[in-house]
Motif scaffolding. Structure first.
Motif, mmCIF file in Angstrom:
data_model
loop_
_atom_site.group_PDB
_atom_site.id
_atom_site.type_symbol
_atom_site.label_atom_id
_atom_site.label_comp_id
_atom_site.label_asym_id
_atom_site.label_seq_id
_atom_site.Cartn_x
_atom_site.Cartn_y
_atom_site.Cartn_z
ATOM 1 N N VAL A 63 0.852 -1.186 0.000
ATOM 2 C CA VAL A 63 0.000 0.000 0.000
ATOM 3 C C VAL A 63 0.889 1.237 0.000
ATOM 4 C CG1 VAL A 63 -1.848 1.244 1.174
ATOM 5 C CG2 VAL A 63 -1.736 -1.257 1.322
ATOM 6 N N LEU A 64 0.668 2.123 -0.961
ATOM 7 C CA LEU A 64 1.414 3.377 -1.049
ATOM 8 C C LEU A 64 0.439 4.536 -0.900
ATOM 9 C CD1 LEU A 64 3.787 2.644 -4.085
ATOM 10 C CD2 LEU A 64 4.236 2.296 -1.648
ATOM 11 N N ASN A 65 0.595 5.294 0.165
ATOM 12 C CA ASN A 65 -0.240 6.471 0.358
ATOM 13 C C ASN A 65 0.223 7.611 -0.537
ATOM 14 O OD1 ASN A 65 -2.467 6.077 2.169
ATOM 15 N ND2 ASN A 65 -0.981 5.672 3.799
ATOM 16 N N LYS A 66 -0.474 8.729 -0.482
ATOM 17 C CA LYS A 66 -0.213 9.841 -1.393
ATOM 18 C C LYS A 66 1.219 10.363 -1.255
ATOM 19 C CE LYS A 66 -2.050 13.370 1.758
ATOM 20 N NZ LYS A 66 -3.031 14.467 1.896
ATOM 21 N N PHE A 87 1.779 -7.311 -12.810
ATOM 22 C CA PHE A 87 1.376 -7.041 -11.431
ATOM 23 C C PHE A 87 -0.104 -6.690 -11.411
ATOM 24 C CE2 PHE A 87 3.093 -3.145 -13.258
ATOM 25 C CZ PHE A 87 2.133 -2.188 -12.968
ATOM 26 N N MET A 88 -0.704 -6.839 -10.247
ATOM 27 C CA MET A 88 -2.079 -6.427 -10.023
ATOM 28 C C MET A 88 -2.050 -5.074 -9.322
ATOM 29 S SD MET A 88 -3.990 -8.980 -11.150
ATOM 30 C CE MET A 88 -5.591 -8.811 -10.338
ATOM 31 N N VAL A 89 -2.924 -4.169 -9.738
ATOM 32 C CA VAL A 89 -2.914 -2.830 -9.157
ATOM 33 C C VAL A 89 -4.335 -2.278 -9.100
ATOM 34 C CG1 VAL A 89 -2.513 -1.737 -11.411
ATOM 35 C CG2 VAL A 89 -1.856 -0.521 -9.322
ATOM 36 N N ARG A 90 -4.614 -1.534 -8.061
ATOM 37 C CA ARG A 90 -5.845 -0.751 -7.987
ATOM 38 C C ARG A 90 -5.533 0.555 -7.272
ATOM 39 N NH1 ARG A 90 -8.847 -0.586 -3.255
ATOM 40 N NH2 ARG A 90 -8.185 -1.998 -1.578
ATOM 41 N N ALA A 91 -6.414 1.526 -7.430
ATOM 42 C CA ALA A 91 -6.153 2.850 -6.876
ATOM 43 C C ALA A 91 -7.373 3.391 -6.151
ATOM 44 C CB ALA A 91 -5.746 3.812 -7.990
ATOM 45 N N GLU A 92 -7.114 4.245 -5.191
ATOM 46 C CA GLU A 92 -8.160 5.047 -4.567
ATOM 47 C C GLU A 92 -7.918 6.490 -4.972
ATOM 48 O OE1 GLU A 92 -8.322 4.454 -0.371
ATOM 49 O OE2 GLU A 92 -9.038 2.376 -0.528
ATOM 50 N N THR A 93 -8.803 7.017 -5.809
ATOM 51 C CA THR A 93 -8.691 8.384 -6.311
ATOM 52 C C THR A 93 -10.080 9.012 -6.333
ATOM 53 O OG1 THR A 93 -8.987 7.679 -8.607
ATOM 54 C CG2 THR A 93 -6.731 7.769 -7.793
ATOM 55 N N LYS A 168 -0.525 13.482 -5.089
ATOM 56 C CA LYS A 168 -1.195 14.017 -3.901
ATOM 57 C C LYS A 168 -2.642 13.550 -3.770
ATOM 58 C CE LYS A 168 -2.583 18.391 -6.088
ATOM 59 N NZ LYS A 168 -2.525 19.871 -5.979
ATOM 60 N N ASP A 169 -3.249 13.129 -4.890
ATOM 61 C CA ASP A 169 -4.647 12.705 -4.839
ATOM 62 C C ASP A 169 -4.814 11.214 -5.118
ATOM 63 O OD1 ASP A 169 -5.624 15.303 -4.333
ATOM 64 O OD2 ASP A 169 -5.490 15.797 -6.461
ATOM 65 N N SER A 170 -3.758 10.426 -4.931
ATOM 66 C CA SER A 170 -3.862 9.009 -5.281
ATOM 67 C C SER A 170 -3.252 8.117 -4.210
ATOM 68 C CB SER A 170 -3.172 8.743 -6.623
ATOM 69 O OG SER A 170 -1.793 9.048 -6.546
ATOM 70 N N LYS A 171 -3.781 6.915 -4.129
ATOM 71 C CA LYS A 171 -3.282 5.880 -3.237
ATOM 72 C C LYS A 171 -3.272 4.582 -4.025
ATOM 73 C CE LYS A 171 -4.325 3.765 1.286
ATOM 74 N NZ LYS A 171 -5.257 3.815 2.454
ATOM 75 N N LEU A 172 -2.157 3.853 -3.986
ATOM 76 C CA LEU A 172 -2.013 2.643 -4.788
ATOM 77 C C LEU A 172 -1.950 1.396 -3.920
ATOM 78 C CD1 LEU A 172 0.587 3.306 -7.653
ATOM 79 C CD2 LEU A 172 -1.877 2.991 -7.866
ATOM 80 N N PHE A 173 -2.527 0.316 -4.466
ATOM 81 C CA PHE A 173 -2.431 -1.011 -3.875
ATOM 82 C C PHE A 173 -1.821 -1.918 -4.945
ATOM 83 C CE2 PHE A 173 -5.816 1.297 -1.925
ATOM 84 C CZ PHE A 173 -5.815 0.938 -0.585
ATOM 85 N N ILE A 174 -0.691 -2.553 -4.642
ATOM 86 C CA ILE A 174 0.061 -3.329 -5.632
ATOM 87 C C ILE A 174 0.300 -4.726 -5.087
ATOM 88 C CG2 ILE A 174 2.162 -3.419 -7.027
ATOM 89 C CD1 ILE A 174 2.416 -0.330 -6.138
ATOM 90 N N ARG A 175 0.082 -5.737 -5.925
ATOM 91 C CA ARG A 175 0.269 -7.119 -5.475
ATOM 92 C C ARG A 175 0.750 -7.997 -6.625
ATOM 93 N NH1 ARG A 175 -5.931 -9.429 -5.818
ATOM 94 N NH2 ARG A 175 -4.919 -11.467 -5.798
ATOM 95 N N ASP A 176 1.261 -9.161 -6.263
ATOM 96 C CA ASP A 176 1.597 -10.224 -7.215
ATOM 97 C C ASP A 176 2.481 -9.721 -8.362
ATOM 98 O OD1 ASP A 176 1.681 -12.749 -8.223
ATOM 99 O OD2 ASP A 176 -0.336 -12.729 -9.083
ATOM 100 N N ILE A 177 3.587 -9.068 -8.015
ATOM 101 C CA ILE A 177 4.534 -8.606 -9.033
ATOM 102 C C ILE A 177 5.410 -9.773 -9.463
ATOM 103 C CG2 ILE A 177 6.350 -6.955 -9.587
ATOM 104 C CD1 ILE A 177 5.417 -5.219 -7.308
#
Length: 315
Positions: A63-66, A87-93, A168-177
């Motif tokens: 998990v990478l915060n802004k 990799f699998m990725v999703r974002a909170e924006t 500044k307006d994004s948060k990333l979730f990264i898995r299974d690289i």
């Protein structure tokens, strides 16, 4: 025997080091400690980067915060080998592509607003050779998205280093690289039929402003190059090659240009053609001294672009 043992020991140490480096991008963060994966782990606050379990899956995600940069440890590579990074990725924006499908087209023209994925290449002495930035590699999907990048390293590259950066307006979730040699695509160049998907610009780091991947009603993806989209460079070998292009042209000037280059990236010569709806091919000999090639394409809408050695049929 006294001579062989030190050599065997060195080989074992090298193999163990390679296995450890491979785990950096291949164990689904099973070790659970940032310092085992990230080179800059000590400089990150606990609130900036951390692992958390993935719901309904036996693995962790990063998990990478802004406003955070996560730099992975370097791993060894071979410069003439085609690789597949996934990799699998999703974002909170504020807005996601699922909510607004046109967001991808809007944001690709404004890369500095997007989370970014970089690959930096180093030579055998760990001197930086250059990097490839991919804003399209972290588009804001609200649900898990499987991103695949097929690529060749830069000339003389011996190591690569993966990094992710949030804004500044994004948060990333990264898995299974994972990183592995690419499956055979039936071509020397990458992503020849654009089958990796409508958001995947593998092989085309230098898109024209109007360059776009488009999805046809039948689900196939095509590439509108705009007025001058450039491919990555890739290794070529001596002998006869065949260039196959299927698509259509538009505008006042259309051409598919293929450049032959030496190992320093200097242009030796070039050849050209255009795509046709039925598909067209051109055969040529690689000139002396040419070890790499790349495309520069004007006003073609491509269904397929495939470079093979003679004896390998276009698929």
């Amino acid at each position: 025997m006294k001579i062989c043992l030190p050599i065997i020991s060195l080989l074992l140490i090298s193999c163990l080091a390679n296995a450890q480096n491979s785990a950096v991008l291949g164990d689904k963060f099973a070790q659970g400690k940032l310092e085992n994966y990230l080179e800059n782990a000590k400089s990150l606050k606990e609130s900036q980067a951390f692992f958390e379990p993935v719901k309904n899956a036996k693995e962790n995600c990063l998990v990478l915060n802004k406003d955070t940069i996560a730099v992975f440890k370097p791993i060894p590579i071979k410069e003439d080998l085609k690789y597949k990074l996934s990799f699998m990725v999703r974002a909170e924006t504020k807005e996601t592509i699922e909510e607004n499908p046109r967001l991808a087209l809007i944001l690709l023209g404004r890369g500095s607003w997007l989370p970014c994925r970089d690959i930096t290449f180093f030579d055998a002495e760990m001197k930086p050779l250059g990097r490839r930035s991919h804003y399209d590699g972290c588009l804001p999907f609200g649900t898990w998205f499987n991103f695949i990048d097929v690529f060749y390293p830069l000339p003389k590259a011996a190591f690569m280093q993966l990094s992710f950066q949030t804004r500044k307006d994004s948060k990333l979730f990264i898995r299974d690289i994972s990183l592995s040699p690419s499956p055979d695509e039936g071509s020397i160049n990458t992503n020849p039929s654009f089958s990796l998907g409508k958001y995947n610009y593998s092989g085309w780091p230098s898109k024209h402003t109007d360059g776009r991947l488009l999805e046809r009603p039948d689900g196939r993806v095509i590439f509108d190059t705009g007025y001058g989209s450039g491919s990555e460079s890739f290794p070529i070998s001596p002998g006869k090659h065949r260039l196959y292009a299927k698509g259509s042209t538009y505008g006042g000037y259309q051409e598919i240009i293929f450049f032959f280059m030496d190992n320093n990236g200097k242009e030796i010569s070039k050849t050209g053609m255009n795509s046709t709806p039925e598909g067209i091919q051109k055969e040529f000999m690689v000139p002396d001294g040419a070890v790499r090639g790349r495309f520069l394409i004007y006003n073609n809408v491509l269904d397929e672009l495939r470079l093979t050695r003679v004896g390998e049929n276009p698929k």
